[in-house]
Design a protein around this motif. Sequence first.
Motif, PDB file in Angstrom:
ATOM      1  N   VAL A 182       0.865  -1.167   0.000  1.00 44.84           N
ATOM      2  CA  VAL A 182       0.000   0.000   0.000  1.00 44.84           C
ATOM      3  C   VAL A 182       0.905   1.221   0.000  1.00 44.84           C
ATOM      4  CG1 VAL A 182      -1.726   1.307   1.303  1.00 44.84           C
ATOM      5  CG2 VAL A 182      -1.855  -1.189   1.199  1.00 44.84           C
ATOM      6  N   THR A 183       0.647   2.163  -0.888  1.00 42.37           N
ATOM      7  CA  THR A 183       1.481   3.351  -1.032  1.00 42.37           C
ATOM      8  C   THR A 183       0.703   4.586  -0.600  1.00 42.37           C
ATOM      9  OG1 THR A 183       2.612   2.313  -2.907  1.00 42.37           O
ATOM     10  CG2 THR A 183       2.859   4.689  -2.667  1.00 42.37           C
ATOM     11  N   LEU A 184       1.298   5.359   0.297  1.00 45.32           N
ATOM     12  CA  LEU A 184       0.716   6.603   0.781  1.00 45.32           C
ATOM     13  C   LEU A 184       1.207   7.750  -0.096  1.00 45.32           C
ATOM     14  CD1 LEU A 184      -0.810   8.283   2.959  1.00 45.32           C
ATOM     15  CD2 LEU A 184       1.387   8.397   4.180  1.00 45.32           C
ATOM     16  N   TYR A 185       0.274   8.455  -0.712  1.00 48.89           N
ATOM     17  CA  TYR A 185       0.623   9.581  -1.582  1.00 48.89           C
ATOM     18  C   TYR A 185       0.669  10.878  -0.775  1.00 48.89           C
ATOM     19  CZ  TYR A 185       0.262   7.101  -6.026  1.00 48.89           C
ATOM     20  OH  TYR A 185       0.480   6.268  -7.072  1.00 48.89           O
ATOM     21  N   ASN A 186       1.606  11.724  -1.124  1.00 46.42           N
ATOM     22  CA  ASN A 186       1.742  13.055  -0.556  1.00 46.42           C
ATOM     23  C   ASN A 186       1.578  14.060  -1.688  1.00 46.42           C
ATOM     24  OD1 ASN A 186       2.875  12.351   2.238  1.00 46.42           O
ATOM     25  ND2 ASN A 186       4.174  11.208   0.835  1.00 46.42           N
ATOM     26  N   GLN A 187       1.040  15.239  -1.369  1.00 47.69           N
ATOM     27  CA  GLN A 187       0.867  16.262  -2.399  1.00 47.69           C
ATOM     28  C   GLN A 187       1.021  17.639  -1.776  1.00 47.69           C
ATOM     29  OE1 GLN A 187      -2.711  15.923  -4.728  1.00 47.69           O
ATOM     30  NE2 GLN A 187      -2.348  17.837  -5.807  1.00 47.69           N
ATOM     31  N   LYS A 188       1.744  18.503  -2.475  1.00 51.82           N
ATOM     32  CA  LYS A 188       1.826  19.923  -2.150  1.00 51.82           C
ATOM     33  C   LYS A 188       1.675  20.669  -3.458  1.00 51.82           C
ATOM     34  CE  LYS A 188       4.534  23.491   0.135  1.00 51.82           C
ATOM     35  NZ  LYS A 188       3.380  24.267   0.450  1.00 51.82           N
ATOM     36  N   ASP A 189       0.624  21.471  -3.539  1.00 49.61           N
ATOM     37  CA  ASP A 189       0.278  22.151  -4.796  1.00 49.61           C
ATOM     38  C   ASP A 189       0.093  21.088  -5.872  1.00 49.61           C
ATOM     39  OD1 ASP A 189       0.427  24.652  -3.469  1.00 49.61           O
ATOM     40  OD2 ASP A 189       2.595  24.713  -3.804  1.00 49.61           O
ATOM     41  N   ASP A 190       0.854  21.150  -6.964  1.00 50.40           N
ATOM     42  CA  ASP A 190       0.682  20.161  -8.031  1.00 50.40           C
ATOM     43  C   ASP A 190       1.752  19.059  -8.002  1.00 50.40           C
ATOM     44  OD1 ASP A 190       2.755  21.844  -8.791  1.00 50.40           O
ATOM     45  OD2 ASP A 190       2.177  21.881 -10.907  1.00 50.40           O
ATOM     46  N   ILE A 191       2.575  19.019  -6.954  1.00 53.05           N
ATOM     47  CA  ILE A 191       3.644  18.020  -6.856  1.00 53.05           C
ATOM     48  C   ILE A 191       3.164  16.830  -6.018  1.00 53.05           C
ATOM     49  CG2 ILE A 191       6.004  17.565  -6.042  1.00 53.05           C
ATOM     50  CD1 ILE A 191       5.845  19.435  -8.472  1.00 53.05           C
ATOM     51  N   ILE A 192       3.417  15.619  -6.535  1.00 50.43           N
ATOM     52  CA  ILE A 192       3.038  14.352  -5.899  1.00 50.43           C
ATOM     53  C   ILE A 192       4.317  13.572  -5.608  1.00 50.43           C
ATOM     54  CG2 ILE A 192       1.869  12.127  -6.262  1.00 50.43           C
ATOM     55  CD1 ILE A 192      -0.221  14.174  -6.414  1.00 50.43           C
ATOM     56  N   TRP A 193       4.367  12.895  -4.434  1.00 50.43           N
ATOM     57  CA  TRP A 193       5.487  12.009  -4.153  1.00 50.43           C
ATOM     58  C   TRP A 193       5.042  10.909  -3.209  1.00 50.43           C
ATOM     59  CZ3 TRP A 193       4.727  16.648  -1.844  1.00 50.43           C
ATOM     60  CH2 TRP A 193       4.813  16.712  -0.461  1.00 50.43           C
ATOM     61  N   ALA A 194       5.796   9.805  -3.224  1.00 46.70           N
ATOM     62  CA  ALA A 194       5.491   8.683  -2.341  1.00 46.70           C
ATOM     63  C   ALA A 194       6.713   7.790  -2.208  1.00 46.70           C
ATOM     64  CB  ALA A 194       4.315   7.876  -2.880  1.00 46.70           C
ATOM     65  N   GLU A 195       6.751   7.047  -1.114  1.00 42.36           N
ATOM     66  CA  GLU A 195       7.742   6.005  -0.894  1.00 42.36           C
ATOM     67  C   GLU A 195       6.963   4.708  -0.741  1.00 42.36           C
ATOM     68  OE1 GLU A 195      10.263   5.126   2.901  1.00 42.36           O
ATOM     69  OE2 GLU A 195      11.325   6.641   1.696  1.00 42.36           O
ATOM     70  N   LEU A 196       7.483   3.616  -1.293  1.00 47.11           N
ATOM     71  CA  LEU A 196       6.764   2.355  -1.189  1.00 47.11           C
ATOM     72  C   LEU A 196       7.684   1.216  -0.809  1.00 47.11           C
ATOM     73  CD1 LEU A 196       6.301   0.829  -4.623  1.00 47.11           C
ATOM     74  CD2 LEU A 196       6.640   3.272  -4.517  1.00 47.11           C
ATOM     75  N   THR A 197       7.139   0.267  -0.056  1.00 47.08           N
ATOM     76  CA  THR A 197       7.811  -0.973   0.306  1.00 47.08           C
ATOM     77  C   THR A 197       6.749  -2.049   0.393  1.00 47.08           C
ATOM     78  OG1 THR A 197       7.576  -0.588   2.674  1.00 47.08           O
ATOM     79  CG2 THR A 197       9.615   0.179   1.666  1.00 47.08           C
ATOM     80  N   GLY A 198       7.180  -3.286   0.292  1.00 49.95           N
ATOM     81  CA  GLY A 198       6.260  -4.403   0.436  1.00 49.95           C
ATOM     82  C   GLY A 198       6.204  -5.258  -0.806  1.00 49.95           C
ATOM     83  N   GLY A 199       5.695  -6.461  -0.646  1.00 43.33           N
ATOM     84  CA  GLY A 199       5.650  -7.381  -1.772  1.00 43.33           C
ATOM     85  C   GLY A 199       7.061  -7.626  -2.285  1.00 43.33           C
ATOM     86  N   SER A 200       7.292  -7.475  -3.566  1.00 43.14           N
ATOM     87  CA  SER A 200       8.617  -7.700  -4.154  1.00 43.14           C
ATOM     88  C   SER A 200       9.516  -6.463  -4.083  1.00 43.14           C
ATOM     89  CB  SER A 200       8.468  -8.131  -5.611  1.00 43.14           C
ATOM     90  OG  SER A 200       7.871  -7.084  -6.367  1.00 43.14           O
ATOM     91  N   VAL A 201       8.995  -5.349  -3.526  1.00 41.17           N
ATOM     92  CA  VAL A 201       9.733  -4.082  -3.507  1.00 41.17           C
ATOM     93  C   VAL A 201      10.405  -3.877  -2.149  1.00 41.17           C
ATOM     94  CG1 VAL A 201       9.550  -1.579  -3.766  1.00 41.17           C
ATOM     95  CG2 VAL A 201       8.107  -3.081  -5.149  1.00 41.17           C
ATOM     96  N   ARG A 202      11.749  -3.793  -2.166  1.00 42.38           N
ATOM     97  CA  ARG A 202      12.477  -3.456  -0.924  1.00 42.38           C
ATOM     98  C   ARG A 202      12.299  -1.981  -0.612  1.00 42.38           C
ATOM     99  NH1 ARG A 202      18.500  -5.179  -1.277  1.00 42.38           N
ATOM    100  NH2 ARG A 202      18.491  -4.160   0.767  1.00 42.38           N
ATOM    101  N   LEU A 203      12.454  -1.140  -1.626  1.00 41.61           N
ATOM    102  CA  LEU A 203      12.248   0.294  -1.466  1.00 41.61           C
ATOM    103  C   LEU A 203      12.001   0.904  -2.829  1.00 41.61           C
ATOM    104  CD1 LEU A 203      12.222   2.804   0.371  1.00 41.61           C
ATOM    105  CD2 LEU A 203      14.671   3.026  -0.072  1.00 41.61           C
ATOM    106  N   GLY A 204      11.025   1.773  -2.896  1.00 45.09           N
ATOM    107  CA  GLY A 204      10.726   2.474  -4.134  1.00 45.09           C
ATOM    108  C   GLY A 204      10.270   3.879  -3.839  1.00 45.09           C
ATOM    109  N   SER A 205      10.344   4.727  -4.846  1.00 53.38           N
ATOM    110  CA  SER A 205       9.848   6.092  -4.693  1.00 53.38           C
ATOM    111  C   SER A 205       9.273   6.567  -6.013  1.00 53.38           C
ATOM    112  CB  SER A 205      10.959   7.035  -4.231  1.00 53.38           C
ATOM    113  OG  SER A 205      11.959   7.144  -5.228  1.00 53.38           O
TER     114      SER A 205
END
Length: 109
Positions: free
Chosen positions: A20-43
């Motif tokens: 499950v990935t938590l999205y962040n937003q400020k104005d029109d910029i989006i970012w997230a960090e993800l882990t779990g399943g086959s992903v050790r770390l992603g962004s």
Amino acid sequence: MINYDGRRFRKVSSDPDAPVTLYNQKDDIIWAELTGGSVRLGSLTGKCGPDGTIDMAYTMVLHNGAVISGHSVNTPEFLPDGRIQLNEVWERYGAHAERGTSSIVEVRD
């Protein structure tokens, strides 16, 4: 514009352990960090358009050691229950080059 800040998304799949990935937003910029399943770390980092479409770049390190990078355009669709489904058109670069489509859906408690 859709506000994605604080919304959580999971890939549409039969895997109950899909990250499950938590999205962040400020104005029109989006970012997230993800882990779990086959992903050790992603962004991911991207920009949200006036219609809610997200244009993003992403990187991931998988448990098998592969390093993945790519680009995705995610178009929102509102589901009957009010959740958002993002329909993705993505492309991976380099040694893992591939193109495809997938969907992620908003997760609510």
